[in-house]
Design a protein around this motif. Structure first.
Motif, PDB file in Angstrom:
ATOM      1  N   UNK A 267       0.824  -1.211   0.000  1.00 32.90           N
ATOM      2  CA  UNK A 267       0.000   0.000   0.000  1.00 32.90           C
ATOM      3  C   UNK A 267       0.852   1.252   0.000  1.00 32.90           C
ATOM      4  N   UNK A 268       1.874   1.269   0.840  1.00 35.78           N
ATOM      5  CA  UNK A 268       2.802   2.405   0.902  1.00 35.78           C
ATOM      6  C   UNK A 268       3.491   2.600  -0.453  1.00 35.78           C
ATOM      7  N   UNK A 269       3.985   1.495  -1.014  1.00 32.26           N
ATOM      8  CA  UNK A 269       4.732   1.555  -2.273  1.00 32.26           C
ATOM      9  C   UNK A 269       3.831   2.040  -3.412  1.00 32.26           C
ATOM     10  N   UNK A 270       2.612   1.509  -3.477  1.00 31.89           N
ATOM     11  CA  UNK A 270       1.675   1.854  -4.547  1.00 31.89           C
ATOM     12  C   UNK A 270       1.337   3.335  -4.531  1.00 31.89           C
ATOM     13  N   UNK A 271       1.234   3.901  -3.343  1.00 33.00           N
ATOM     14  CA  UNK A 271       0.847   5.306  -3.216  1.00 33.00           C
ATOM     15  C   UNK A 271       2.045   6.259  -3.153  1.00 33.00           C
ATOM     16  N   UNK A 272       3.253   5.696  -3.314  1.00 34.14           N
ATOM     17  CA  UNK A 272       4.446   6.547  -3.309  1.00 34.14           C
ATOM     18  C   UNK A 272       4.697   7.196  -1.961  1.00 34.14           C
ATOM     19  N   UNK A 273       4.468   6.431  -0.883  1.00 25.91           N
ATOM     20  CA  UNK A 273       4.641   6.970   0.463  1.00 25.91           C
ATOM     21  C   UNK A 273       5.919   6.448   1.106  1.00 25.91           C
ATOM     22  N   UNK A 274       6.400   7.162   2.113  1.00 25.54           N
ATOM     23  CA  UNK A 274       7.537   6.719   2.915  1.00 25.54           C
ATOM     24  C   UNK A 274       7.379   7.311   4.311  1.00 25.54           C
ATOM     25  N   UNK A 291       6.910  10.448  -1.139  1.00 27.88           N
ATOM     26  CA  UNK A 291       8.275  10.506  -1.658  1.00 27.88           C
ATOM     27  C   UNK A 291       8.428  11.818  -2.404  1.00 27.88           C
ATOM     28  N   UNK A 292       9.561  12.502  -2.189  1.00 28.80           N
ATOM     29  CA  UNK A 292       9.783  13.788  -2.848  1.00 28.80           C
ATOM     30  C   UNK A 292       9.387  14.982  -2.008  1.00 28.80           C
ATOM     31  N   UNK A 293       8.766  14.741  -0.830  1.00 22.84           N
ATOM     32  CA  UNK A 293       8.393  15.857   0.048  1.00 22.84           C
ATOM     33  C   UNK A 293       9.641  16.553   0.596  1.00 22.84           C
ATOM     34  N   UNK A 295      11.621  19.059   3.492  1.00 16.45           N
ATOM     35  CA  UNK A 295      11.646  19.078   4.963  1.00 16.45           C
ATOM     36  C   UNK A 295      10.495  19.901   5.553  1.00 16.45           C
ATOM     37  N   UNK A 296      10.189  21.115   5.033  1.00 16.25           N
ATOM     38  CA  UNK A 296       9.060  21.863   5.605  1.00 16.25           C
ATOM     39  C   UNK A 296       7.724  21.126   5.457  1.00 16.25           C
ATOM     40  N   UNK A 297       7.507  20.458   4.296  1.00 20.43           N
ATOM     41  CA  UNK A 297       6.261  19.700   4.089  1.00 20.43           C
ATOM     42  C   UNK A 297       6.177  18.556   5.093  1.00 20.43           C
ATOM     43  N   UNK A 298       7.314  17.912   5.345  1.00 22.23           N
ATOM     44  CA  UNK A 298       7.349  16.812   6.327  1.00 22.23           C
ATOM     45  C   UNK A 298       7.048  17.332   7.726  1.00 22.23           C
ATOM     46  N   UNK A 299       7.582  18.514   8.039  1.00 26.98           N
ATOM     47  CA  UNK A 299       7.336  19.114   9.355  1.00 26.98           C
ATOM     48  C   UNK A 299       5.854  19.420   9.535  1.00 26.98           C
ATOM     49  N   UNK A 300       5.198  19.798   8.438  1.00 23.28           N
ATOM     50  CA  UNK A 300       3.776  20.130   8.487  1.00 23.28           C
ATOM     51  C   UNK A 300       2.880  18.958   8.824  1.00 23.28           C
ATOM     52  N   UNK A 301       3.378  17.737   8.639  1.00 23.30           N
ATOM     53  CA  UNK A 301       2.602  16.541   8.994  1.00 23.30           C
ATOM     54  C   UNK A 301       2.444  16.454  10.514  1.00 23.30           C
ATOM     55  N   UNK A 338      22.561  19.611   9.443  1.00 15.86           N
ATOM     56  CA  UNK A 338      21.455  20.577   9.428  1.00 15.86           C
ATOM     57  C   UNK A 338      21.023  20.780   7.978  1.00 15.86           C
ATOM     58  N   UNK A 339      19.739  20.621   7.718  1.00 12.47           N
ATOM     59  CA  UNK A 339      19.215  20.779   6.360  1.00 12.47           C
ATOM     60  C   UNK A 339      18.180  21.897   6.322  1.00 12.47           C
ATOM     61  N   UNK A 340      18.100  22.566   5.172  1.00  7.73           N
ATOM     62  CA  UNK A 340      17.186  23.700   5.018  1.00  7.73           C
ATOM     63  C   UNK A 340      15.909  23.357   4.275  1.00  7.73           C
ATOM     64  N   UNK A 341      15.252  24.413   3.752  1.00  2.60           N
ATOM     65  CA  UNK A 341      13.921  24.275   3.145  1.00  2.60           C
ATOM     66  C   UNK A 341      13.899  23.430   1.869  1.00  2.60           C
ATOM     67  N   UNK A 342      15.041  23.337   1.192  1.00  2.00           N
ATOM     68  CA  UNK A 342      15.065  22.622  -0.092  1.00  2.00           C
ATOM     69  C   UNK A 342      15.317  21.121   0.076  1.00  2.00           C
ATOM     70  N   UNK A 343      15.651  20.692   1.275  1.00  2.00           N
ATOM     71  CA  UNK A 343      16.041  19.289   1.476  1.00  2.00           C
ATOM     72  C   UNK A 343      14.875  18.344   1.160  1.00  2.00           C
ATOM     73  N   UNK A 344      15.169  17.316   0.349  1.00  2.00           N
ATOM     74  CA  UNK A 344      14.176  16.281   0.023  1.00  2.00           C
ATOM     75  C   UNK A 344      14.341  15.134   1.026  1.00  2.00           C
ATOM     76  N   UNK A 345      13.280  14.832   1.740  1.00  2.00           N
ATOM     77  CA  UNK A 345      13.335  13.810   2.783  1.00  2.00           C
ATOM     78  C   UNK A 345      13.598  12.413   2.204  1.00  2.00           C
ATOM     79  N   UNK A 346      14.316  11.602   2.994  1.00  2.00           N
ATOM     80  CA  UNK A 346      14.576  10.207   2.611  1.00  2.00           C
ATOM     81  C   UNK A 346      13.921   9.273   3.613  1.00  2.00           C
ATOM     82  N   UNK A 347      13.545   8.096   3.135  1.00  2.00           N
ATOM     83  CA  UNK A 347      12.921   7.119   4.024  1.00  2.00           C
ATOM     84  C   UNK A 347      13.896   6.758   5.153  1.00  2.00           C
TER      85      UNK A 347
END
Length: 357
Positions: A267-274, A291-293, A295-301, A338-347
């Motif tokens: 389910x996670x894989x099909x929906x492109x989640x991590x 996937x592709x979110x 750091x700020x988008x991840x923080x918003x969760x 330390x990562x900034x606003x452009x950082x793409x989160x990894x699983x």
């Protein structure tokens, strides 16, 4: 964010048995059509062995895994879209789901009557898809006059109208939208069922779980979608056992993990989640993101304030943290960054956000 999967299938295919195992609920698993009168929603944790390891490092009081919601609805029968059985009102309960999981019966059991009188996986898939297609055609039929009126007043809506009409043609040809070239983003507002990603669970006998030829044959029926094979009765038994006993039972039937764990992962894989992880003395937790979110988008969760006031994220990979043994040691080895606003989160990123509200 939690992943929501709508469970559909014909009556007596093992949907409620599967749902019981998922949630350890005693939902009525009756042996007749339409036993599931109200939608049943169960929230299940996604298995993640990393959480236990982190909890030990941080001395966390509790562990909170990522969540998957399963919505179990009454069995679909031929003619459901025209009011047969309990009709389309049940389909409305899964319109909000992120994905649709079709449970297909492969097992034989004289005591559990198949609604069509015979076990035929290909025919069952066709029946379900047809009813979902007809439900979508009804939705489109009702929506087109409104969208046509909007398109006359607003040119931007013309693209939506074109996409809706293209979708209507594909559905009328007996195909599902998830495998089509229609721009699904344009018609997302309609909540069409066949536009969602599909997962297929084949409910087999315990003896058939290791039958590779059967797996190959059934997988071909639903390709390119993922096929998951499980025995709902075995899953129900596993849900009642402790971890050691469950592992023993799995090994005895030649499996490495419960089918439900496979279902959550697929389910996670099909929906492109991590997931990314947070840890501290109170809790160790997995958070679901796409996937592709960034750091700020991840923080918003965690909280919208975290996203609005995002400054930086202190990040270390799970593997580096485990190798170091503690955050202090990881910092000393230069593994924390330390990562900034452009950082793409990894699983598997272990994160602490810095923000200003």
């Amino acid at each position: 964010m939690s992943l929501s999967i709508g469970i559909v299938g014909l009556p007596n295919v093992g949907k409620s048995t599967l749902f019981n195992a998922l949630t350890k609920n005693n939902v009525l698993a009756a042996n007749y059509p339409f036993a599931t009168i109200e939608p049943n929603v169960g929230v299940v944790g996604v298995p993640d062995p990393r959480l236990e390891v982190l909890a030990k490092i941080f001395g966390s009081e509790k562990i909170i895994p990522a969540a998957v919601s399963f919505v179990d609805i009454a069995g679909i029968v031929k003619g459901a879209s025209e009011g047969a059985g309990l009709g389309n009102k049940f389909l409305a309960n899964i319109r909000e789901s992120d994905a649709i999981c079709q449970v297909i019966r492969v097992f034989s059991d004289g005591d559990v009557v198949h609604v069509d009188g015979r076990v035929d996986p290909a025919s069952d898939i066709e029946t379900i898809n047809t009813e979902l297609q007809l439900a979508d055609l009804q939705t489109i039929e009702k929506a087109i006059p409104r969208i046509e009126k909007e398109a006359r007043q607003n040119k931007e809506r013309a693209a939506v109208l074109d996409a809706v009409k293209a979708a209507e043609k594909i559905l009328a040809d007996g195909k599902v939208l998830s495998n089509s070239n229609v721009d699904l983003a344009l018609i997302k507002e309609l909540g069409l069922l066949t536009a969602k990603p599909f997962l297929y669970v084949f409910n087999v006998d315990a003896a058939e779980l290791a039958d590779q030829e059967l797996r190959k044959k059934l997988s071909a029926l639903v390709a390119p979608a993922e096929a998951i094979f499980l025995d709902a009765k075995t899953e129900a038994e596993l849900s009642e056992l402790d971890d050691a006993e469950a592992l023993e039972l799995l090994k005895s039937i030649g499996l490495e993990e419960p089918g439900l764990s496979t279902l959550a992962r697929v389910g996670f894989k099909t929906l492109g989640l991590q997931t990314y992880l947070t840890a501290g003395p109170k809790e160790t937790r997995a958070w679901t993101i796409h996937k592709g979110d960034t750091a700020p988008a991840a923080a918003g969760v965690i909280h919208t304030d975290f996203q609005k006031g995002f400054i930086k994220a202190e990040i270390i990979s799970f593997e580096d943290l485990v190798a170091a043994g503690s955050m202090n040691e990881a910092r000393a080895k230069g593994k924390v960054r330390m990562e900034g606003k452009e950082y793409i989160m990894r699983d598997g990123d272990v994160v602490e956000f810095r923000f200003n509200v």
